[in-house]
Design a protein around this motif. Structure first.
Motif, PDB file in Angstrom:
ATOM      1  N   ASP A  35      10.056  -7.019   3.618  1.00  0.00           N
ATOM      2  CA  ASP A  35       8.937  -6.512   2.833  1.00  0.00           C
ATOM      3  C   ASP A  35       9.097  -5.019   2.592  1.00  0.00           C
ATOM      4  O   ASP A  35       9.781  -4.317   3.364  1.00  0.00           O
ATOM      5  N   SER A  36       8.484  -4.550   1.537  1.00  0.00           N
ATOM      6  CA  SER A  36       8.547  -3.112   1.247  1.00  0.00           C
ATOM      7  C   SER A  36       7.405  -2.747   0.316  1.00  0.00           C
ATOM      8  O   SER A  36       6.884  -3.597  -0.410  1.00  0.00           O
ATOM      9  N   PRO A  37       7.036  -1.488   0.325  1.00  0.00           N
ATOM     10  CA  PRO A  37       5.975  -1.058  -0.589  1.00  0.00           C
ATOM     11  C   PRO A  37       6.511  -0.766  -1.990  1.00  0.00           C
ATOM     12  O   PRO A  37       5.759  -0.391  -2.870  1.00  0.00           O
ATOM     13  N   GLY A  38       7.795  -0.926  -2.184  1.00  0.00           N
ATOM     14  CA  GLY A  38       8.387  -0.626  -3.496  1.00  0.00           C
ATOM     15  C   GLY A  38       9.829  -0.210  -3.293  1.00  0.00           C
ATOM     16  O   GLY A  38      10.501  -0.730  -2.411  1.00  0.00           O
ATOM     17  N   SER A  94       8.612  -9.964   7.477  1.00  0.00           N
ATOM     18  CA  SER A  94       8.248  -8.536   7.501  1.00  0.00           C
ATOM     19  C   SER A  94       9.487  -7.635   7.405  1.00  0.00           C
ATOM     20  O   SER A  94       9.391  -6.483   6.988  1.00  0.00           O
TER      21      SER A  94
END
Lengths: 140, 179
Positions: B14-17, B11
């Motif tokens: 992780d990234s949304p973009g 986590s």
């Protein structure tokens, strides 16, 4: 009971959670859920949904809830985990997804599908799809 | 090409973009935690060959070192990142129940804050795989390693040993883990 669980969550903010090893939070939460059942889960639920739990702590608690061996609390735990998939924190959502993976209940499929469809964190979304694949081949 | 495996918490990576608040070349702070948790300025890594044929053995060995069955997150990156950051790599046997895998363990030594930052930055920008092995797969890999004689069941900690036994019973269509 509420103050005990709140104290547990507060203390857990200083705990270093490590995959594959029991945390104080998980051991104590497991004990409380087995002892007090839904009453304990209701308090955990309040802490998470009222944003009174740090994301890492909420995630550890949710992972733990997926591993509790208790049929009596199964439904409440599943609903709590499903609802946590909509948390504002991706760390908490990750914990909820892991919890549901460990719960191995195919009835969580619709909630996981909806969560995967709206998830914008790439790795987490991929994890959700993998969990869905496993749940879809699980016996009911 | 030799690959490096480092355990992480997925986590954090992780990234949304794209991060529009990051300066060019910079990285978010969270992934740094997986390289900054040094002890005596050392970090533990595992070397793999580029075919990744030994990946399952390494994952099984790492999982078998734990107290209980759990998901396992890792990042794989080329060893050239270590050279580029000027990091010393020392041969140091691992402490898993798989003696062969233990030979693949290395310590990154004399780590400075700058070297750790440089390595985390390189790995963030260029890695081969950020992967999660789920709990059920972890148990299966450990059980397979035991079946192949790489790991002794007796070397597992009690909770993990129970998980592996339940898995074996489940495979035979027998005992189910109680709910």
């Amino acid at each position: 009971l509420a103050s005990e669980i709140e104290g547990l969550f507060a203390a857990a903010e200083n705990e270093n959670f490590e995959d594959g090893f029991s945390s104080v939070l998980s051991v104590e939460l497991l004990r409380l859920v087995l002892q007090y059942g839904d009453a304990a889960l209701e308090i955990v639920s309040d802490l998470i949904f009222q944003n009174r739990a740090a994301p890492e702590v909420a995630a550890e608690a949710l992972r733990c809830l997926g591993q509790v061996q208790s049929q009596v609390t199964h439904e409440v735990r599943r609903r709590l985990l499903e609802r946590s998939l909509a948390s504002a924190s991706h760390v908490t959502r990750d914990g909820a997804a892991i919890g549901l993976s460990n719960l191995r209940d195919p009835r969580a499929i619709p909630a996981l599908e909806a969560a995967a469809a709206r998830e914008d964190y790439r790795l987490l979304r991929a994890n959700m799809f993998e969990i869905l694949e496993r749940l879809k081949v699980s016996p009911p | 090409v030799t690959l490096v495996l480092r355990l992480i918490r997925q986590s954090r990576w992780d990234s949304p973009g794209e991060f529009d608040w990051l300066a060019a070349g910079d990285i978010p702070a969270d992934p740094l935690a997986d390289f900054a948790n040094t002890s005596e300025n050392c970090l533990s890594i595992w070397l793999l060959d580029d075919t990744k044929n030994d990946l399952d053995n390494v994952v099984a060995a790492l999982a078998a070192s734990r107290e209980k069955a759990d998901k396992l997150d890792y990042v794989l990156f080329p060893q050239s990142h270590l050279d580029a950051a000027g990091i010393e790599v020392c041969v140091a046997s691992g402490h898993t129940p798989d003696e062969q895998v233990n030979e693949q363990h290395r310590d990154l030594t004399h780590l400075s804050a700058a070297k750790v930052c440089a390595l985390a930055t390189s790995v963030w920008h260029e890695n081969l795989e950020i992967k999660r092995v789920d709990e059920q797969t972890v148990v299966r890999l450990v059980a397979d390693a035991i079946r192949r004689g790489r790991i002794s069941l007796e070397k597992l900690r009690p909770k993990l040993r129970d998980d592996v036994r339940f898995h074996a019973a489940d495979d035979r269509g027998g005992q189910q883990k109680p709910k």
